[in-house]
Enzyme design. Sequence first.
Site, mmCIF file in Angstrom:
data_model
loop_
_atom_site.group_PDB
_atom_site.id
_atom_site.type_symbol
_atom_site.label_atom_id
_atom_site.label_comp_id
_atom_site.label_asym_id
_atom_site.label_seq_id
_atom_site.Cartn_x
_atom_site.Cartn_y
_atom_site.Cartn_z
ATOM 1 N N GLU A 87 0.896 -1.167 0.000
ATOM 2 C CA GLU A 87 0.000 0.000 0.000
ATOM 3 C C GLU A 87 0.925 1.205 0.000
ATOM 4 O O GLU A 87 1.744 1.374 0.902
ATOM 5 C CB GLU A 87 -0.892 -0.062 1.238
ATOM 6 C CG GLU A 87 -2.004 0.957 1.218
ATOM 7 C CD GLU A 87 -1.847 1.949 2.321
ATOM 8 O OE1 GLU A 87 -1.472 3.103 1.991
ATOM 9 O OE2 GLU A 87 -2.065 1.607 3.488
ATOM 10 N N CYS A 108 -1.699 8.207 4.613
ATOM 11 C CA CYS A 108 -1.786 7.823 3.198
ATOM 12 C C CYS A 108 -3.047 8.384 2.559
ATOM 13 O O CYS A 108 -3.154 8.441 1.337
ATOM 14 C CB CYS A 108 -1.702 6.317 3.047
ATOM 15 S SG CYS A 108 -2.691 5.453 4.251
HETATM 16 P P1 NAP Z 1 9.911 3.691 2.801
HETATM 17 O O1 NAP Z 1 11.041 4.427 2.203
HETATM 18 O O2 NAP Z 1 8.844 3.233 1.920
HETATM 19 O O3 NAP Z 1 10.519 2.480 3.613
HETATM 20 C C1 NAP Z 1 9.672 1.546 4.270
HETATM 21 C C2 NAP Z 1 10.468 0.330 4.643
HETATM 22 O O4 NAP Z 1 10.909 -0.309 3.461
HETATM 23 C C3 NAP Z 1 11.692 0.668 5.457
HETATM 24 O O5 NAP Z 1 11.728 -0.235 6.536
HETATM 25 C C4 NAP Z 1 12.846 0.458 4.521
HETATM 26 O O6 NAP Z 1 13.935 -0.148 5.168
HETATM 27 C C5 NAP Z 1 12.301 -0.539 3.524
HETATM 28 N N1 NAP Z 1 12.867 -0.323 2.195
HETATM 29 C C6 NAP Z 1 12.968 0.848 1.529
HETATM 30 N N2 NAP Z 1 13.488 0.648 0.311
HETATM 31 C C7 NAP Z 1 13.743 -0.664 0.208
HETATM 32 C C8 NAP Z 1 14.294 -1.481 -0.802
HETATM 33 N N3 NAP Z 1 14.705 -0.991 -1.969
HETATM 34 N N4 NAP Z 1 14.402 -2.799 -0.547
HETATM 35 C C9 NAP Z 1 14.011 -3.310 0.639
HETATM 36 N N5 NAP Z 1 13.490 -2.591 1.622
HETATM 37 C C10 NAP Z 1 13.352 -1.290 1.414
HETATM 38 O O7 NAP Z 1 9.154 4.526 3.898
HETATM 39 P P2 NAP Z 1 9.667 5.381 5.115
HETATM 40 O O8 NAP Z 1 11.129 5.210 5.326
HETATM 41 O O9 NAP Z 1 8.772 5.009 6.210
HETATM 42 O O10 NAP Z 1 9.341 6.836 4.655
HETATM 43 C C11 NAP Z 1 9.892 7.422 3.504
HETATM 44 C C12 NAP Z 1 8.822 8.019 2.643
HETATM 45 O O11 NAP Z 1 7.821 7.039 2.334
HETATM 46 C C13 NAP Z 1 8.014 9.134 3.291
HETATM 47 O O12 NAP Z 1 8.625 10.376 3.268
HETATM 48 C C14 NAP Z 1 6.765 9.080 2.457
HETATM 49 O O13 NAP Z 1 6.948 9.769 1.255
HETATM 50 C C15 NAP Z 1 6.568 7.646 2.142
HETATM 51 N N6 NAP Z 1 5.548 7.011 2.991
HETATM 52 C C16 NAP Z 1 4.275 6.966 2.516
HETATM 53 C C17 NAP Z 1 3.294 6.380 3.276
HETATM 54 C C18 NAP Z 1 1.879 6.311 2.773
HETATM 55 O O14 NAP Z 1 1.035 5.859 3.511
HETATM 56 N N7 NAP Z 1 1.607 6.719 1.572
HETATM 57 C C19 NAP Z 1 3.569 5.826 4.527
HETATM 58 C C20 NAP Z 1 4.885 5.899 4.998
HETATM 59 C C21 NAP Z 1 5.856 6.484 4.205
HETATM 60 P P3 NAP Z 1 15.057 0.714 5.887
HETATM 61 O O15 NAP Z 1 14.397 1.919 6.478
HETATM 62 O O16 NAP Z 1 15.574 -0.223 6.906
HETATM 63 O O17 NAP Z 1 16.007 1.097 4.826
#
Ligand code: NAP
Length: 527
Positions: free
Chosen positions: A264, A301
């Site tokens: 999601e 989200c």
């Molecule tokens: P994220 O970048 O989506 O990361 C979520 C999880 O996935 C983290 O535990 C991360 O691990 C892991 N991950 C990221 N890239 C990966 C890859 N290439 N391979 C394997 N695992 C991977 O989310 P976030 O760190 O929580 O937040 C970053 C951005 O995501 C926010 O600024 C926002 O834009 C977006 N976000 C959107 C929503 C929504 O509901 N739409 C919710 C949360 C976040 P590590 O952290 O251990 O690297």
Amino acid sequence: MITGKNYIGNIRSSEGTKTFTTFNPQENKRNTSVITEASIEEIDKAVALAANAFQVYSNKTGLEKACFLRAIADEIEALGTALIEVYTSESGLAAARAMGERGRTVGQLRAFALHIEEGTWVAASIDTAQPERQPVAKIDLRKMNIALGPIVVFGASNFPFAFSTAGGDTAAALAAGCPVIVKSHPMHAGTGELVASAIIKAAQKTGMPNGVFSNLNSSGIEVGQALVKHPSIKGVGFTGSIRAGRALFDLAAKRPEPIPVFAEMGSVNPVIFLPEALNEKAVDWAKIYAGSITLGAGQFCTNPGLLLGIAGEGLNQFGLTLAEEIIKIAPTCMLHPTICDAYESNKAKVVSQEGVSVLVDYEDTSQNNYGRQIVSKVSGAVFLENPTLHLEVFGPSSLLVICKDAAQLVQIVNNLEGQLTGTIIATDSEIAANPSIVSALQNRVGRIIFNGVPTGVEVCPSMQHGGPYPASTDARFTAVGVDSIKRWVRPFSFQAWPNNLLPAALKNENPLAILRTVDGVKTRNKI
Ligand code: NAP
């Protein structure tokens, strides 16, 4: 107490050499507990335990699994204020939000307990044999949903309880009969450990097999990737960014045995304001939307990131009042400095695009890590031409798009990426007179809202939380509500199988008294 260790099944373990700490964004300083990332050996052990546990756990009855889920809810509550304090120190979110989210989380666990105790969810379908049928005899066939296998759940940064360790995906997978390995979110690893300890306690108290649950720490992408690639893992649940969700989806698809990834991801949740409704209540809607855009520092989200309307007096009034009202709201702390930095740079990217002007921008920078709200404005023609303006800006930001007429509005909606939600603000006669707008929006979203706000996701069976890509990787499934159990099962048929060897749900006697489809008729009767 936070030990910083992983849970490899029931055992706390910290064999790895990589450590990290979480961050308190309110106080703008690192927390002191040292968290140890899981090693490759620990990942392998957790998966091997989960694969073994699957043989036993998937055969537990609905009553036994329900007992486990209720015990998890009880143990989470028993952690009391200590858990709330760790949550707030790792997320910058207020204690009231933490308590509300904890209530939602234990409520979800208990709702799944009721659902599986009742048992009809397995969708038992029985077609009895007709040996006399001509020209060929019909054989006895019986189908039901069975558990998929060990599942990996990625904790979400923006819901340390409800979409993390014991969140919706975990509750749904455990309810279905699947062991769960959580890849804990590094921003709230301490919260994750405490919740994991509650799950482990509950598993031991209710006699669940070792390995039914593990919690692995990580501060980089390696642990998550190793889990998704592991041949014994059979499904993945994820909430977060499109970039990460898509990377995991692609990784799972490239495995020798591809597996489903239910991700999601981002959404801008378009809101359409029709002229009559604005002529009647532009000021009221502006006040309501000032609140919705800034709720939780915009870190939902379902945050309304895109406001669409047709040029005119009502829309002008709406924009002016929104600017006046939103600036009155005090900004709140974001989850982490990296989230706040990403927000600032995404905001800057939007306002630097040609044709975009700022309607209002909260400029006080005295508080570190606070999400300062912004509303920008652009014409429909420019929006249509510039895909950068379609991207999610995670935080309290919204873009007002001024369309020249209804036809351009429909064109914009048709060109939008898939969304979790779409909202229409209209009078009754307006909505009836604009079926093309309604059907265009319905095509692009998973949930459509009339005269309301998209924020606030009710947890109930009729909720659909998921939408066409990239809102989610599979629009057929929801991330919220008991229907999300369907993510973690596969339909399975028994052909001509002896009655005494069939699962209870499919036996002639219907010992579970569940509603089944027998020879095309819904019934709780015996055969
Ligand atoms: P994220 O970048 O989506 O990361 C979520 C999880 O996935 C983290 O535990 C991360 O691990 C892991 N991950 C990221 N890239 C990966 C890859 N290439 N391979 C394997 N695992 C991977 O989310 P976030 O760190 O929580 O937040 C970053 C951005 O995501 C926010 O600024 C926002 O834009 C977006 N976000 C959107 C929503 C929504 O509901 N739409 C919710 C949360 C976040 P590590 O952290 O251990 O690297």
